[in-house]
Design a protein around this motif. Structure first.
Motif, mmCIF file in Angstrom:
data_model
loop_
_atom_site.group_PDB
_atom_site.id
_atom_site.type_symbol
_atom_site.label_atom_id
_atom_site.label_comp_id
_atom_site.label_asym_id
_atom_site.label_seq_id
_atom_site.Cartn_x
_atom_site.Cartn_y
_atom_site.Cartn_z
ATOM 1 N N LEU A 103 -8.678 5.382 1.013
ATOM 2 C CA LEU A 103 -8.006 5.420 2.311
ATOM 3 C C LEU A 103 -6.790 4.501 2.265
ATOM 4 N N ASN A 104 -5.678 5.008 2.735
ATOM 5 C CA ASN A 104 -4.446 4.223 2.719
ATOM 6 C C ASN A 104 -4.597 2.999 3.623
ATOM 7 N N PRO A 105 -4.519 1.775 3.044
ATOM 8 C CA PRO A 105 -4.771 0.571 3.840
ATOM 9 C C PRO A 105 -3.743 0.354 4.948
ATOM 10 N N ARG A 106 -2.618 1.071 4.885
ATOM 11 C CA ARG A 106 -1.588 0.840 5.879
ATOM 12 C C ARG A 106 -1.667 1.801 7.055
ATOM 13 N N GLN A 107 -2.585 2.744 6.978
ATOM 14 C CA GLN A 107 -2.675 3.713 8.065
ATOM 15 C C GLN A 107 -3.885 3.441 8.940
ATOM 16 N N ASP A 111 -4.143 7.910 12.259
ATOM 17 C CA ASP A 111 -3.106 8.530 11.425
ATOM 18 C C ASP A 111 -3.714 9.221 10.211
ATOM 19 N N ILE A 112 -4.741 8.585 9.637
ATOM 20 C CA ILE A 112 -5.387 9.177 8.467
ATOM 21 C C ILE A 112 -5.939 10.555 8.821
ATOM 22 N N TYR A 149 -7.853 -0.177 11.323
ATOM 23 C CA TYR A 149 -7.458 0.076 9.934
ATOM 24 C C TYR A 149 -8.711 0.169 9.052
#
Lengths: 317, 337
Positions: A103-107, A111-112, A149
Motif C-alpha cells: 500500500l502506498n504510504p503516501r495515500q 485514495d487507495i 494512512y
C-alpha cells in the motif's frame, strides 16, 4: 472456463560481466498449463522460488511472459496492447502478499480505494465516495478509516484494505499472491473467511497462491502443485490430499504438521536441495530427489497429463 | 508541531553560540591589523594605537567577544570599519542579490535535476539514462569558475546573446525597493527592466545551479529506482494505472524525501558559497561582500556576515525538516518522540 493458461513460460536473464551481457537465464515458470473455472478457487502451492508468484504475475502481465498463451473469457490477454491491457485490468485484480509494502504510504485509504475507480472511469465523485464506504464496510472496516494512512493500521487491517482495493473495480478474477502468509495465524483465518464470504457474494474466481498446504486446503476447490517452475500435479482438492500421485506432492503432504502430539506419522524426507532454476536437471526436474527415480526420469521430461477424472500429474510412474 | 518548532528554535541557540565563537576566533587569527588597514601605511604608531583603543581592539580577546555577543543580542551587528555604516543595514541589498540568484539557480537545478532523474530512472539503462548520468557526472565535477568563464565567452562574447555580468544594464534607470530586482521591476511595472533582469540572471544562475542540478538528478534517479521496485508500485500498475501516473504520482511522491534533503542543503550552500560565481559575474552579493571584507580586514563585517549565513543555513534545514512531515504522513513531529 474463465481463465486458460497454455504452456506459459517466463524466463529472467542473468546478466554479468563488464557490459552486462546476458550470461544465462533463470526459468521461473516452465511450460505451465492449467485452467480456472468461473466461481472456483484454484490453489497453487509449492515451496519458495518454485515460480508460483511469477505465474500469478505473468497472468496479469505484471511480468511479461516469455511465451505461452493466456486466455481470459476466451480472449487472449497477451495479444492486447499496453493500453488495452490497462483497461482489461478492471476484470483482473490482484491481492499482494505483503500488506505493509503493497500500500502506498503516501495515500489515504480513501485514495487507495478510489483510484482504481477513477482510472477505469467508474462513477462520479459522489458515487465513488459511497462505493469506497461500501467497500470498507464489506471488508469489516468502518467509515472513519477512510481518512487514515496505511501505517495507522495493523497487518490484518491492511490486508483487508488490499482486498477492498482488489474488489473495487468489481473484477471477475482475483489473483491472491500469498495473501495471508504475512499475517498471524489468528488473523489468517479471519482474512480467509472474509475472502470466502466475498467469493460467494460476488461470484468471484480466485487463483490462490500459497505455500501453506492447510491454508490452501481450506479455501481451494482444486489445487495445483508446482516444483522448480513446473506444474507437477493438479487435481480436485480432496482427491489431491487423499490420493496424491506425484512423489513430490506425497512428500509435501507428509510434511504437514498434525495437531496431535501422539500421532506418529510417516514423513517422507527428501534428500538434497531444490536444484538451481538456472540449470535445471534434464528430464523430470524432480528426479535427483525422487525416491522412486527410474532411468527414464533422467532423460525424458514427463508429460503433464490427465490420469483420469481431471487428476493431472507429470510423472513416469 | 508548534512545540516541535519551538524546540528546534531553542536548539538553534547552542549552534549559533558555537558559530559565533568559531567565526570570532578564525577572524582574529587572520594576520594583519585592521587599525593599520583603516589609517593606511603612513600613520604613526600613536595614531594606530588611538584607533585600536577606539575600536576596543586593545582589550583581551574574550572581552571583545562578549562585547560582540552583547551587541548582537541587542540587534546590533556592528559597524563596518571601512564605510562606517551599520552592517545590518548595509548587508540587505547584498543579501537580496544573493537570495535572488540562489533561488533562481535552485529553481533551474530542481526543475532539470528532478526531471532528468525521473526520466533516467524510468528508462533505466537506456541511452537517455547513460547520457543524462554522464552529464550529471560532468556537472558535479565541473569547476564552477571555469564553467562561468566559458559561459561568458560563448554566450556573451561569441554569440552576444546574454549580458556577461552585473544585475542590470547600468544605463537603465531603476529604483531598487526590495533589492530583489525582478520583484522591483514587477512592482514598478517596468517590463523592459524585468526582461533585462532575467537576462542578467541566466548565466550566473546556470553556472551556480549546475552542481546542485547534477546532485539532485543523481539523487532523484537512485531514490526513484529504489521506490520503483517496491510492492505498492506494482499495486498501482495492477490497478490499471497508466505508466505516467505510476511514475509521477506514486513513485515521485515517495522518492522525494532524500531529494528534498539535498535541495535544502544545496540551497544553504548556494546562499553562502556563491563567492566564485558572484566574483566572475560581478554580482553584488553577500559572498562578494564578505570576500571584500576579508581583503580589507573588516572584522565586524566578516563576523556578522558569516553569522547571518550560518543562521540562514540552519533555518533552511529546519524548514526542510518541517517539509518532511508534509511530504510523508508517516513522519509526525511533537507526538511521542
Amino acid at each position: 472456463m474463465l481463465l486458460q493458461v497454455h504452456n506459459l513460460r517466463k524466463t529472467f536473464p542473468i546478466r554479468g560481466g563488464l557490459l552486462g551481457k546476458k550470461t544465462g537465464e533463470i526459468t521461473a515458470v516452465d511450460d505451465v498449463s492449467f485452467y480456472v473455472k468461473k466461481g472456483e478457487t484454484l490453489g497453487l502451492v509449492g515451496e519458495s522460488g518454485c515460480g508460483k508468484s511469477t505465474t500469478g504475475r505473468a497472468i496479469l502481465r505484471l511480468h511479461e511472459p516469455t511465451s505461452g498463451q493466456i486466455e481470459f473469457e476466451g480472449k487472449s490477454l497477451l495479444a492486447l496492447s499496453e493500453e488495452e491491457m490497462r483497461k482489461a485490468r478492471r476484470d483482473l485484480q490482484m491481492v499482494f502478499q505483503d500488506p505493509f509494502a503493497s500500500l502506498n504510504p503516501r495515500q489515504k485509504v480513501m485514495d487507495i480505494l478510489e483510484e482504481p475507480l477513477i482510472v477505469h472511469g467508474m462513477g462520479n465523485g459522489k458515487e465513488r465516495k459511497e462505493q469506497v464506504q461500501e467497500l470498507l464496510h464489506l471488508v469489516g472496516l468502518n467509515q472513519s478509516h477512510a481518512m487514515r494512512y496505511p501505517h495507522q493500521f495493523s497487518g490484518g487491517q491492511r490486508q483487508r484494505i488490499g482486498i477492498a482495493r482488489a474488489l473495487s473495480t468489481k473484477p471477475k478474477l482475483i489473483v491472491a499472491d500469498e495473501p495471508v502468509s504475512a499475517l498471524d495465524v489468528s488473523i489468517q483465518s479471519q482474512v480467509l473467511n472474509l475472502m470466502a464470504d466475498l467469493q460467494e457474494k460476488f461470484e468471484l474466481t480466485y487463483l490462490f497462491i500459497a505455500h501453506d498446504l492447510s491454508v490452501v486446503k481450506h479455501i481451494s476447490d482444486r489445487v495445483g502443485v508446482m516444483y522448480l517452475g513446473r506444474l507437477v500435479e493438479l487435481a480436485d482438492r480432496d482427491e489431491l490430499y487423499e490420493r496424491p500421485l506425484h512423489p513430490y506432492t506425497q512428500a509435501l503432504l507428509s510434511a504437514v504438521p498434525v495437531p496431535d502430539p501422539d500421532f506418529q506419522k510417516q514423513r517422507i524426507i527428501l534428500s538434497g536441495d531444490v536444484p538451481s532454476p538456472a540449470n535445471p536437471p534434464k528430464g523430470c526436474a524432480f528426479h535427483p530427489r525422487c525416491p522412486h527415480v527410474m532411468d527414464i526420469c533422467k532423460e525424458v521430461r514427463p508429460e503433464f497429463a490427465d490420469q483420469g477424472g481431471g487428476h493431472f500429474s507429470a510423472c513416469h510412474l | 508541531m508548534i512545540s516541535y518548532i519551538i524546540r528546534r528554535l531553542i536548539m538553534l541557540i547552542p549552534v549559533l553560540i558555537g558559530m559565533s565563537i568559531i567565526t570570532f576566533s578564525v577572524v582574529h587569527a587572520i594576520p594583519g591589523d585592521p587599525a593599520r588597514t583603516i589609517v593606511g601605511d603612513k600613520a604613526t604608531p600613536a595614531q594606530i594605537q588611538e584607533i585600536r583603543e577606539n575600536l576596543g581592539l586593545d582589550k583581551p580577546a574574550y572581552i571583545q567577544y562578549f562585547t560582540y555577543v552583547k551587541d548582537i543580542l541587542q540587534g546590533d551587528l556592528g559597524t563596518s570599519l571601512i564605510t562606517k555604516q551599520e552592517i545590518s543595514k548595509e548587508i540587505k541589498p547584498f543579501l537580496a542579490a544573493t537570495t535572488e540568484l540562489a533561488v533562481v539557480a535552485m529553481l533551474i537545478a530542481v526543475f532539470f535535476g528532478v526531471n532528468l532523474g525521473i526520466l533516467s530512472a524510468w528508462k533505466q539503462n537506456s541511452w537517455f539514462d547513460y547520457t543524462a548520468m554522464l552529464i550529471a557526472l560532468i556537472g558535479v565535477s565541473m569547476p564552477i569558475f571555469w564553467l562561468g568563464l566559458m559561459e561568458q565567452w560563448f554566450f556573451a562574447q561569441e554569440l552576444d546573446l546574454l549580458p556577461s555580468n552585473g544585475r542590470l544594464d547600468p544605463r537603465m534607470e531603476f529604483d531598487a525597493i526590495t533589492n530583489f530586482y525582478s520583484i522591483d521591476a514587477i512592482i514598478q511595472g517596468n517590463w523592459y527592466a524585468f526582461q533585462d533582469v532575467l537576462l542578467h540572471l541566466i548565466l550566473p544562475a546556470v553556472a551556480l545551479g549546475t552542481i546542485p542540478m547534477a546532485i539532485i538528478a543523481r539523487m532523484t534517479r537512485s531514490s526513484m529506482l529504489e521506490v520503483m521496485r517496491s510492492d505498492y508500485i506494482r499495486t498501482a500498475r495492477a490497478k490499471g494505472l497508466g505508466e505516467f501516473w505510476v511514475i509521477y504520482k506514486h513513485t515521485l511522491k515517495n522518492a522525494f524525501i532524500p531529494v528534498l534533503t539535498v535541495v535544502g542543503l544545496q540551497l544553504g550552500l548556494l546562499l553562502g558559497g556563491a563567492v566564485l560565481t558572484e566574483t566572475i559575474f560581478s554580482w553584488p552579493g553577500v559572498g562578494r561582500y564578505i570576500f571584500d571584507a576579508i581583503n580589507a580586514r573588516n572584522y565586524p563585517v566578516i563576523q556578522s556576515g558569516i553569522l547571518i549565513l550560518a543562521t540562514i543555513f540552519v533555518l533552511i534545514n529546519l524548514i526542510v525538516d518541517l517539509l518532511y512531515a508534509w511530504v510523508d504522513p508517516r513522519i509526525q513531529y511533537g507526538k511521542g518522540e
